[in-house]
Design an enzyme around this catalytic site. Structure first.
Site, PDB file in Angstrom:
ATOM      1  N   ASP A 139      56.833 -14.116  10.301  1.00 43.35           N
ATOM      2  CA  ASP A 139      56.066 -12.872  10.337  1.00 43.35           C
ATOM      3  C   ASP A 139      56.967 -11.738  10.817  1.00 43.35           C
ATOM      4  O   ASP A 139      57.656 -11.870  11.832  1.00 43.35           O
ATOM      5  CB  ASP A 139      54.854 -13.019  11.267  1.00 43.35           C
ATOM      6  CG  ASP A 139      53.823 -11.933  11.019  1.00 43.35           C
ATOM      7  OD1 ASP A 139      53.754 -11.414   9.884  1.00 43.35           O
ATOM      8  OD2 ASP A 139      53.081 -11.593  11.967  1.00 43.35           O
ATOM      9  N   HIS A 146      52.933   1.031  13.065  1.00 46.34           N
ATOM     10  CA  HIS A 146      52.402  -0.005  13.962  1.00 46.34           C
ATOM     11  C   HIS A 146      53.316  -0.180  15.173  1.00 46.34           C
ATOM     12  O   HIS A 146      52.857  -0.189  16.321  1.00 46.34           O
ATOM     13  CB  HIS A 146      52.274  -1.326  13.189  1.00 46.34           C
ATOM     14  CG  HIS A 146      51.923  -2.503  14.042  1.00 46.34           C
ATOM     15  ND1 HIS A 146      50.684  -2.643  14.645  1.00 46.34           N
ATOM     16  CD2 HIS A 146      52.634  -3.598  14.405  1.00 46.34           C
ATOM     17  CE1 HIS A 146      50.661  -3.771  15.332  1.00 46.34           C
ATOM     18  NE2 HIS A 146      51.824  -4.371  15.212  1.00 46.34           N
ATOM     19  N   GLU A 211      45.212  -8.968  12.435  1.00 43.54           N
ATOM     20  CA  GLU A 211      46.285  -8.078  11.981  1.00 43.54           C
ATOM     21  C   GLU A 211      46.248  -8.083  10.467  1.00 43.54           C
ATOM     22  O   GLU A 211      46.326  -9.142   9.834  1.00 43.54           O
ATOM     23  CB  GLU A 211      47.657  -8.553  12.497  1.00 43.54           C
ATOM     24  CG  GLU A 211      47.794  -8.374  14.006  1.00 43.54           C
ATOM     25  CD  GLU A 211      49.207  -8.649  14.523  1.00 43.54           C
ATOM     26  OE1 GLU A 211      50.009  -9.254  13.780  1.00 43.54           O
ATOM     27  OE2 GLU A 211      49.486  -8.261  15.679  1.00 43.54           O
ATOM     28  N   GLU A 213      47.770  -7.717   7.053  1.00 41.41           N
ATOM     29  CA  GLU A 213      49.143  -7.814   6.537  1.00 41.41           C
ATOM     30  C   GLU A 213      49.132  -8.238   5.072  1.00 41.41           C
ATOM     31  O   GLU A 213      48.116  -8.659   4.536  1.00 41.41           O
ATOM     32  CB  GLU A 213      49.935  -8.865   7.341  1.00 41.41           C
ATOM     33  CG  GLU A 213      49.900  -8.645   8.856  1.00 41.41           C
ATOM     34  CD  GLU A 213      50.920  -9.495   9.617  1.00 41.41           C
ATOM     35  OE1 GLU A 213      51.834 -10.048   8.971  1.00 41.41           O
ATOM     36  OE2 GLU A 213      50.776  -9.599  10.840  1.00 41.41           O
ATOM     37  N   ASP A 245      46.863 -12.158  10.433  1.00 37.75           N
ATOM     38  CA  ASP A 245      47.570 -12.806  11.541  1.00 37.75           C
ATOM     39  C   ASP A 245      46.714 -12.669  12.800  1.00 37.75           C
ATOM     40  O   ASP A 245      46.929 -11.786  13.634  1.00 37.75           O
ATOM     41  CB  ASP A 245      48.931 -12.115  11.710  1.00 37.75           C
ATOM     42  CG  ASP A 245      49.723 -12.663  12.881  1.00 37.75           C
ATOM     43  OD1 ASP A 245      49.437 -13.790  13.324  1.00 37.75           O
ATOM     44  OD2 ASP A 245      50.633 -11.949  13.357  1.00 37.75           O
ATOM     45  N   ARG A 249      45.274 -11.156  22.241  1.00 37.39           N
ATOM     46  CA  ARG A 249      46.149 -10.193  22.942  1.00 37.39           C
ATOM     47  C   ARG A 249      46.366 -10.534  24.406  1.00 37.39           C
ATOM     48  O   ARG A 249      47.433 -10.238  24.960  1.00 37.39           O
ATOM     49  CB  ARG A 249      45.561  -8.782  22.822  1.00 37.39           C
ATOM     50  CG  ARG A 249      45.387  -8.280  21.406  1.00 37.39           C
ATOM     51  CD  ARG A 249      46.680  -8.281  20.631  1.00 37.39           C
ATOM     52  NE  ARG A 249      46.484  -7.757  19.277  1.00 37.39           N
ATOM     53  CZ  ARG A 249      47.387  -7.872  18.319  1.00 37.39           C
ATOM     54  NH1 ARG A 249      48.536  -8.490  18.545  1.00 37.39           N
ATOM     55  NH2 ARG A 249      47.150  -7.377  17.127  1.00 37.39           N
ATOM     56  N   GLN A 252      48.797 -13.343  24.510  1.00 41.05           N
ATOM     57  CA  GLN A 252      50.084 -12.784  24.075  1.00 41.05           C
ATOM     58  C   GLN A 252      50.777 -12.016  25.204  1.00 41.05           C
ATOM     59  O   GLN A 252      51.974 -12.173  25.437  1.00 41.05           O
ATOM     60  CB  GLN A 252      49.840 -11.851  22.882  1.00 41.05           C
ATOM     61  CG  GLN A 252      51.103 -11.277  22.243  1.00 41.05           C
ATOM     62  CD  GLN A 252      50.784 -10.431  20.996  1.00 41.05           C
ATOM     63  OE1 GLN A 252      49.630 -10.231  20.633  1.00 41.05           O
ATOM     64  NE2 GLN A 252      51.817  -9.928  20.356  1.00 41.05           N
ATOM     65  N   LYS A 265      49.287 -16.647  18.642  1.00 38.39           N
ATOM     66  CA  LYS A 265      49.272 -16.399  17.197  1.00 38.39           C
ATOM     67  C   LYS A 265      49.089 -17.665  16.372  1.00 38.39           C
ATOM     68  O   LYS A 265      48.587 -17.589  15.254  1.00 38.39           O
ATOM     69  CB  LYS A 265      50.621 -15.780  16.791  1.00 38.39           C
ATOM     70  CG  LYS A 265      50.922 -14.453  17.469  1.00 38.39           C
ATOM     71  CD  LYS A 265      50.636 -13.337  16.536  1.00 38.39           C
ATOM     72  CE  LYS A 265      51.132 -12.004  17.058  1.00 38.39           C
ATOM     73  NZ  LYS A 265      50.654 -10.925  16.190  1.00 38.39           N
ATOM     74  N   THR A 269      46.226 -18.566  10.930  1.00 42.44           N
ATOM     75  CA  THR A 269      46.633 -17.417  10.127  1.00 42.44           C
ATOM     76  C   THR A 269      45.959 -17.589   8.771  1.00 42.44           C
ATOM     77  O   THR A 269      46.098 -18.644   8.144  1.00 42.44           O
ATOM     78  CB  THR A 269      48.164 -17.364   9.942  1.00 42.44           C
ATOM     79  OG1 THR A 269      48.782 -17.359  11.233  1.00 42.44           O
ATOM     80  CG2 THR A 269      48.582 -16.116   9.171  1.00 42.44           C
ATOM     81  N   GLU A 386      45.435  -1.411  18.182  1.00 39.79           N
ATOM     82  CA  GLU A 386      45.851  -0.034  17.904  1.00 39.79           C
ATOM     83  C   GLU A 386      44.660   0.904  17.813  1.00 39.79           C
ATOM     84  O   GLU A 386      44.744   2.067  18.191  1.00 39.79           O
ATOM     85  CB  GLU A 386      46.575   0.014  16.558  1.00 39.79           C
ATOM     86  CG  GLU A 386      48.048  -0.250  16.611  1.00 39.79           C
ATOM     87  CD  GLU A 386      48.618  -0.229  15.205  1.00 39.79           C
ATOM     88  OE1 GLU A 386      48.621  -1.290  14.565  1.00 39.79           O
ATOM     89  OE2 GLU A 386      49.038   0.836  14.759  1.00 39.79           O
TER      90      GLU A 386
HETATM   91 MN    MN Z   1      51.630 -10.131  12.685  1.00 42.09          MN
END
Ligand code: MN
Length: 438
Positions: A139, A146, A211, A213, A245, A249, A252, A265, A269, A386
């Site tokens: 990834d 971002h 996420e 993507e 993804d 948080r 993380q 993560k 996925t 975000e």
């Molecule tokens: Mn990602």
């Protein structure tokens, strides 16, 4: 870069499959994406399919009936297998041969229409499976918007680290927990440490995020110890799909230093079921990111005029959210963001070339995530972290509910499509995921 248009991109072409002629559909005859399906309740083996409108061409049946005459024997053998890996291993040419022959079969006025009709399966009667047996998944972090938004939360004075404009940043993900869109995702457990607490606790994440993507699948690979030159990179790009993804948080934040993402993560996925080929994307190529003056040029191995001119792909991606209560009250899903792969700082070709630049071997069916796709505007932010920022803003939903992160029962749907004046829109389909309790 690879912007070779031919009759399969002709916007005037139509299929005899009626549902493929619907305006704004995802799967017109110009698209022809590959996937893997199983007819529900029949106990049959998985097989490769190609989406056309609301139908799926059963590729092994078509091959068995001799409808792919003229396609190389080894491509036909690969097309009869249970995943796309064998087709991918034969390179872009194999996909192109299949695309051209299927186009001829499905085009209005095709002499073989009657025989081909017998190879169609209604999409609503099948389960779509993971299209590829992915060996390795990487990834990236290719959106400068971002990276800047996230960096601003942690380092307002210098959001971007000094390497960002030189190195396409990435990490090795985990292939075993890839799931196809539609698969529910369980809220992960993990170590969480509040800022004020002296020690972490182990429990369900309280900061589950998505996420948005794009995933890129590798066609033919490179031998260990060899590179993939930028000029050749797109020969190794089979096609793309949507990728979510999922990220915890809080887990993380506690685990990521010094080696990067791990259990925050790799619990799941999601990828969408259909792989849109590089050939199908040809009408939607755009220049690479327009670096403002003052930004460094990419190092020579990541730079070419052709990549600057047409290395980008204009795929718009959207995130939709529906809560359990919204569904119970028949409230439509709300769109949280919309952005485009064209805004990425690095092109997909640059990601491939960089990945192999140290001699790392990419293999057919390997998956490269783009990283969260965020644009410059607020409504183009591709993850909740975000959208809500550090200040603790919330997203207000039509039911009066609020979200900072995902709650149990929330369903996240990614959608993607290429649209451009003078072309027929092609879609990536959707990638759904329902959040289950821990
Ligand atoms: Mn990602």
């Amino acid at each position: 870069m690879t912007r070779t248009l031919d009759h399969t991109h002709d916007p005037a072409a139509v299929s005899w499959v009626e549902s493929a002629r619907r305006p704004n559909g995802d799967f017109p005859i110009q698209n022809l994406p590959f996937g893997v399906f199983q007819r529900r309740g029949r106990g049959e083996a998985a097989r490769i399919g190609v989406a056309i409108g609301d139908e799926i061409v059963d590729l092994s049946r078509a091959i068995g009936q001799g409808l792919l005459a003229g396609v190389d024997q080894e491509v036909q053998a690969a097309g009869s297998s249970r995943s796309l890996n064998a087709v991918m291993a034969l390179g872009r040419d194999a996909a192109r041969q299949l695309r051209h022959r299927l186009f001829a079969l499905l085009e209005q006025g095709a002499p073989d229409q009657q025989a081909a009709t017998g190879c169609l399966v209604p999409a609503e009667t099948v389960d779509l499976l993971l299209p590829v047996d992915v060996g390795d998944y990487t990834d990236f972090y290719a959106s400068i918007h971002h990276a800047t938004n996230i960096g601003t939360m942690f380092r307002p004075e210098s959001p971007l680290l000094p390497n960002y404009k030189f190195v396409p940043i990435g990490y090795h993900g985990r292939a075993s927990s890839l799931v196809v869109g539609g698969t529910a995702v369980r809220r992960p457990m993990g170590q969480i440490k509040d800022d004020q607490a002296p020690t972490p606790v182990f429990g369900p994440t309280r900061a589950l995020d998505y996420e948005c993507e794009i995933g890129a699948y590798i066609a033919s690979g490179n031998a260990l110890g060899t590179e993939i030159r930028l000029a050749d990179a797109e020969k190794h790009l089979f096609g793309i799909s949507l990728l979510n993804d999922w990220s915890a948080r809080d887990i993380q934040r506690w685990e990521y230093q010094p080696l990067g993402p791990f259990l925050a993560k790799n619990f799941a996925t999601s990828v969408s079921a259909w792989v849109v080929t590089t050939d199908a994307l040809a009408p939607f190529r755009v220049p690479a990111f327009d670096r403002p003056s003052g930004d460094p040029d990419p190092l020579p191995y990541l730079f070419s005029e052709a990549n600057q001119r047409g290395g980008g792909i204009d795929v718009s991606v959207e995130v939709w959210l529906s809560t359990a209560r919204m569904r119970a009250e028949n409230v439509a899903a709300v769109r949280l963001s919309r952005s485009s792969l064209a805004t990425m700082y690095w092109t997909t070709a640059q990601l491939i070339t960089h990945h192999a630049s140290n001699g790392c071997n990419l293999r057919p069916g390997d998956l490269l995530g783009s990283g969260t796709i965020s644009g410059p505007s607020r409504d183009a932010r591709g993850c909740l972290q975000e959208l809500v920022g550090r200040a603790g803003e919330s997203i207000n939903l039509p039911t009066g509910e609020q979200r900072r992160f995902l709650m149990d029962g929330d369903e996240v749907t990614l959608r993607g499509a290429c649209e451009r004046a003078g072309t027929v829109r092609i879609g990536l389909g959707e990638c759904r995921g329902l959040v289950l309790p821990a």
